[in-house]
Motif scaffolding. Structure first.
Motif, PDB file in Angstrom:
ATOM      1  N   TYR A 123       0.682  -1.146   0.036  1.00 20.76           N
ATOM      2  CA  TYR A 123       0.135   0.049   0.124  1.00 20.76           C
ATOM      3  C   TYR A 123       0.995   1.231  -0.121  1.00 20.76           C
ATOM      4  O   TYR A 123       0.571   2.408  -0.540  1.00 20.76           O
ATOM      5  CB  TYR A 123      -0.840   0.063   1.040  1.00 20.76           C
ATOM      6  CG  TYR A 123      -1.872  -1.182   1.066  1.00 20.76           C
ATOM      7  CD1 TYR A 123      -2.552  -1.559  -0.115  1.00 20.76           C
ATOM      8  CD2 TYR A 123      -2.264  -1.770   2.554  1.00 20.76           C
ATOM      9  CE1 TYR A 123      -3.358  -2.695  -0.024  1.00 20.76           C
ATOM     10  CE2 TYR A 123      -3.252  -2.758   2.159  1.00 20.76           C
ATOM     11  CZ  TYR A 123      -3.906  -3.187   0.995  1.00 20.76           C
ATOM     12  OH  TYR A 123      -4.773  -4.296   0.982  1.00 20.76           O
ATOM     13  N   ILE A 157       0.995   4.580  -2.554  1.00 19.53           N
ATOM     14  CA  ILE A 157       0.983   5.675  -2.118  1.00 19.53           C
ATOM     15  C   ILE A 157       2.213   6.431  -2.689  1.00 19.53           C
ATOM     16  O   ILE A 157       1.831   7.835  -3.225  1.00 19.53           O
ATOM     17  CB  ILE A 157       0.786   5.835  -0.721  1.00 19.53           C
ATOM     18  CG1 ILE A 157      -0.718   5.311  -0.395  1.00 19.53           C
ATOM     19  CG2 ILE A 157       0.810   7.460  -0.135  1.00 19.53           C
ATOM     20  CD1 ILE A 157      -1.068   5.161   0.991  1.00 19.53           C
ATOM     21  N   SER A 194      -3.775   6.020  -5.082  1.00 23.89           N
ATOM     22  CA  SER A 194      -4.497   6.475  -3.724  1.00 23.89           C
ATOM     23  C   SER A 194      -5.028   4.998  -3.349  1.00 23.89           C
ATOM     24  O   SER A 194      -5.478   4.220  -4.248  1.00 23.89           O
ATOM     25  CB  SER A 194      -5.776   7.361  -3.912  1.00 23.89           C
ATOM     26  OG  SER A 194      -6.717   6.728  -4.813  1.00 23.89           O
ATOM     27  N   VAL A 195      -5.031   4.751  -1.799  1.00 20.58           N
ATOM     28  CA  VAL A 195      -5.520   3.614  -1.354  1.00 20.58           C
ATOM     29  C   VAL A 195      -7.023   3.800  -0.827  1.00 20.58           C
ATOM     30  O   VAL A 195      -7.084   4.564   0.002  1.00 20.58           O
ATOM     31  CB  VAL A 195      -4.624   2.781  -0.360  1.00 20.58           C
ATOM     32  CG1 VAL A 195      -5.346   1.410   0.275  1.00 20.58           C
ATOM     33  CG2 VAL A 195      -3.083   2.642  -1.000  1.00 20.58           C
ATOM     34  N   SER A 205     -10.154   7.889   1.003  1.00 24.79           N
ATOM     35  CA  SER A 205      -9.105   7.362   0.331  1.00 24.79           C
ATOM     36  C   SER A 205      -7.543   8.066   0.854  1.00 24.79           C
ATOM     37  O   SER A 205      -7.827   9.073   1.487  1.00 24.79           O
ATOM     38  CB  SER A 205      -8.983   7.491  -1.092  1.00 24.79           C
ATOM     39  OG  SER A 205      -8.918   8.911  -1.461  1.00 24.79           O
ATOM     40  N   LEU A 206      -6.805   7.241   0.811  1.00 26.29           N
ATOM     41  CA  LEU A 206      -5.284   7.774   1.337  1.00 26.29           C
ATOM     42  C   LEU A 206      -4.409   7.983   0.103  1.00 26.29           C
ATOM     43  O   LEU A 206      -3.980   6.792  -0.414  1.00 26.29           O
ATOM     44  CB  LEU A 206      -4.726   6.809   2.379  1.00 26.29           C
ATOM     45  CG  LEU A 206      -3.674   7.390   3.287  1.00 26.29           C
ATOM     46  CD1 LEU A 206      -3.872   8.768   3.892  1.00 26.29           C
ATOM     47  CD2 LEU A 206      -3.403   6.203   4.385  1.00 26.29           C
ATOM     48  N   SER A 207      -3.907   9.200  -0.038  1.00 28.14           N
ATOM     49  CA  SER A 207      -3.021   9.144  -1.009  1.00 28.14           C
ATOM     50  C   SER A 207      -1.890  10.442  -0.487  1.00 28.14           C
ATOM     51  O   SER A 207      -2.182  10.853   0.396  1.00 28.14           O
ATOM     52  CB  SER A 207      -3.546   9.657  -2.327  1.00 28.14           C
ATOM     53  OG  SER A 207      -3.796  11.112  -2.027  1.00 28.14           O
ATOM     54  N   ILE A 208      -0.582  10.507  -1.375  1.00 22.59           N
ATOM     55  CA  ILE A 208       0.234  11.663  -0.814  1.00 22.59           C
ATOM     56  C   ILE A 208      -0.289  12.837  -1.234  1.00 22.59           C
ATOM     57  O   ILE A 208       0.088  13.913  -0.401  1.00 22.59           O
ATOM     58  CB  ILE A 208       1.616  11.546  -1.631  1.00 22.59           C
ATOM     59  CG1 ILE A 208       2.744  12.248  -1.269  1.00 22.59           C
ATOM     60  CG2 ILE A 208       1.169  11.791  -3.270  1.00 22.59           C
ATOM     61  CD1 ILE A 208       3.161  11.977   0.231  1.00 22.59           C
ATOM     62  N   VAL A 258      -2.830  13.087   2.363  1.00 19.56           N
ATOM     63  CA  VAL A 258      -2.584  12.419   3.715  1.00 19.56           C
ATOM     64  C   VAL A 258      -2.541  13.477   4.855  1.00 19.56           C
ATOM     65  O   VAL A 258      -2.998  13.231   5.912  1.00 19.56           O
ATOM     66  CB  VAL A 258      -1.166  11.843   3.452  1.00 19.56           C
ATOM     67  CG1 VAL A 258      -0.162  12.815   3.105  1.00 19.56           C
ATOM     68  CG2 VAL A 258      -0.873  11.336   4.632  1.00 19.56           C
ATOM     69  N   ILE A 315       4.693   7.994   5.370  1.00 19.87           N
ATOM     70  CA  ILE A 315       4.278   8.362   3.926  1.00 19.87           C
ATOM     71  C   ILE A 315       5.285   9.233   3.486  1.00 19.87           C
ATOM     72  O   ILE A 315       5.676   9.298   2.319  1.00 19.87           O
ATOM     73  CB  ILE A 315       2.819   8.673   3.931  1.00 19.87           C
ATOM     74  CG1 ILE A 315       2.041   7.204   4.143  1.00 19.87           C
ATOM     75  CG2 ILE A 315       2.462   9.049   2.514  1.00 19.87           C
ATOM     76  CD1 ILE A 315       0.578   7.814   4.439  1.00 19.87           C
ATOM     77  N   SER A 366      -0.942  -3.228  -7.288  1.00 21.27           N
ATOM     78  CA  SER A 366      -2.319  -2.654  -6.968  1.00 21.27           C
ATOM     79  C   SER A 366      -3.377  -3.612  -7.327  1.00 21.27           C
ATOM     80  O   SER A 366      -4.353  -3.695  -6.377  1.00 21.27           O
ATOM     81  CB  SER A 366      -2.415  -1.283  -7.761  1.00 21.27           C
ATOM     82  OG  SER A 366      -4.079  -0.893  -7.445  1.00 21.27           O
ATOM     83  N   SER A 400      -6.907  -0.108  -4.284  1.00 20.85           N
ATOM     84  CA  SER A 400      -6.851   0.793  -5.025  1.00 20.85           C
ATOM     85  C   SER A 400      -7.221   0.572  -6.591  1.00 20.85           C
ATOM     86  O   SER A 400      -7.456  -0.748  -6.973  1.00 20.85           O
ATOM     87  CB  SER A 400      -5.201   1.263  -5.137  1.00 20.85           C
ATOM     88  OG  SER A 400      -4.542   0.256  -5.347  1.00 20.85           O
TER      89      SER A 400
END
Length: 389
Positions: free
Chosen positions: A252, A256, A261-262, A270-273, A276, A289, A334, A358
């Motif tokens: 994961y 990222i 995005s996860v 969702s979680l991404s750079i 975050v 991250i 992914s 993702s």
């Protein structure tokens, strides 16, 4: 390493001797499946010995679980259908190793061209996928638990558990094709063709980043194992669970750090750079991250600089080509690391989904754009620095 910028000739791709390699593709796929079946039998015995109360385990289900196939659960009592995807990425190591050893044993250094190599890989993948799809049919188990199970009448409360046929074929095909192609390319054509060399350059960077991410994840997991609970996974227990947990988190993080995005919990989150620092997650998770993303950015900048120094007179398109293949490997991660449980009920017309996954297509696009940006930064910075000096 010096690249030779040779083009691959795809004209008359299928103009090859179909009988040249006899039945080697059949042998590779059949032997690989046979070995995987043996491993599944051993795994079944170990599960029964170590877990009390487990008396009935479908060996074919164990085999398909090694290939991360999707599980389908159908309950006739409540007219509900559930699809379970348990993408425990570490399990893929087993079929990849088996396919690699079988390929090396059956195929010698005998490919005359890349098209022959790819054609044989396609045959292996197709046959391997077909074997898994047939096994998926025999993996189905029907369990009766209602009144009809006791007296032979009443409500039909049977539950059918089995693996999806098409999903099993696609997974088997992808695993066998990618493994066979990369292995035989490395053995036969590495250092001879630009196309092959750039694939392995991207793969090398991908593996190095994954190893670094894996080390960081391991250190954090053993010091502050609550940190990664933001990904929706429960903390590991002991034994194999530790390895699986760390590899899953690392997968994961790779998505990222590459710009993807996860999705966590439900589709609205969702979680991404890029998001975050707007999320209510542990500060330790945000820090990790940021660290892995910085390592990714620095790596791509250095590679961009190397491309300018060594290949600026040959082909600047290497930046694009490198980004495409790196993004492909990220999208594969992914695709196979998705964990989800989705259920729909005809009675209530409702559904729910628990996920940590993702979109492979979006991950591919994001990774390609982001990697090209940093590669170009390294390329341009080195160019400007050289002119200044």
């Amino acid at each position: 390493m010096n690249f030779e910028f040779k083009n691959i000739e795809f004209r008359n791709f299928f103009d090859i001797d179909l009988n040249k390699y006899d039945k080697k593709a059949i042998k590779v796929s059949f032997i690989s499946i046979a070995v995987m079946l043996l491993i599944s039998i051993i795994s079944t015995i170990l599960i029964k010995l170590n877990f009390d109360g487990v008396t009935r385990i479908n060996i074919f289900s164990i085999l398909l679980s090694f290939h991360l196939s999707a599980l389908k659960v159908k309950n006739m009592m409540v007219f509900s259908i559930s699809t379970v995807k348990i993408g425990i990425i570490i399990l893929l190591i087993i079929p990849v190793i088996v396919l690699s050893i079988t390929n090396l044993f059956i195929y010698k250094r005998e490919f005359d061209s890349i098209k022959e190599c790819m054609y044989e890989s396609f045959k292996i993948a197709f046959l391997y996928g077909m074997f898994l799809s047939v096994i998926a049919i025999f993996s189905r188990v029907k369990i009766n638990m209602g009144i009809d199970a006791m007296f032979g009448f009443g409500y039909n409360n049977s539950t059918t558990i089995g693996y999806k046929l098409i999903y099993s074929f696609v997974n088997g095909f992808m695993i066998a094709f990618i493994t066979s192609t990369i292995l035989n390319w490395k053995k036969e054509f590495y250092g001879r063709y630009y196309f092959v060399d750039i694939v392995f350059s991207a793969l090398k960077v991908f593996i190095n980043l994954f190893v670094i991410t894996l080390i960081i994840t391991t250190i954090v997991s053993f010091t502050k194992n609550y940190t990664f609970s933001d990904f929706g996974l429960t903390t590991y227990s002991k034994g194999f669970g530790i390895v699986a947990y760390i590899a899953q988190i690392a997968s994961y993080l790779m998505i990222i750090l590459s710009g993807g995005s996860v999705e966590i919990g439900d589709k609205s989150d969702s979680l991404s750079i890029f998001s975050v620092f707007n999320k209510s997650i542990f500060m330790d998770t945000k820090l990790i991250i940021f660290i892995v993303f910085s390592i990714f950015a620095l790596t791509m900048i250095l590679i961009g600089s190397k491309i300018y120094k060594n290949y600026r007179y040959d082909n600047k398109k290497m930046i694009l080509h490198f980004s495409v293949f790196y993004s492909f490997f990220i999208s594969v991660i992914s695709r196979f690391s998705a964990i989800s449980i989705s259920t729909s009920s005809i009675k209530s017309f409702s559904s729910f989904e628990i996920i940590a996954k993702s979109n492979p297509v979006l991950v591919f696009i994001s990774a390609m754009i982001l990697s090209m940006i940093f590669l170009n930064i390294g390329y341009k910075a080195t160019e400007e620095l050289e002119e200044y000096l």
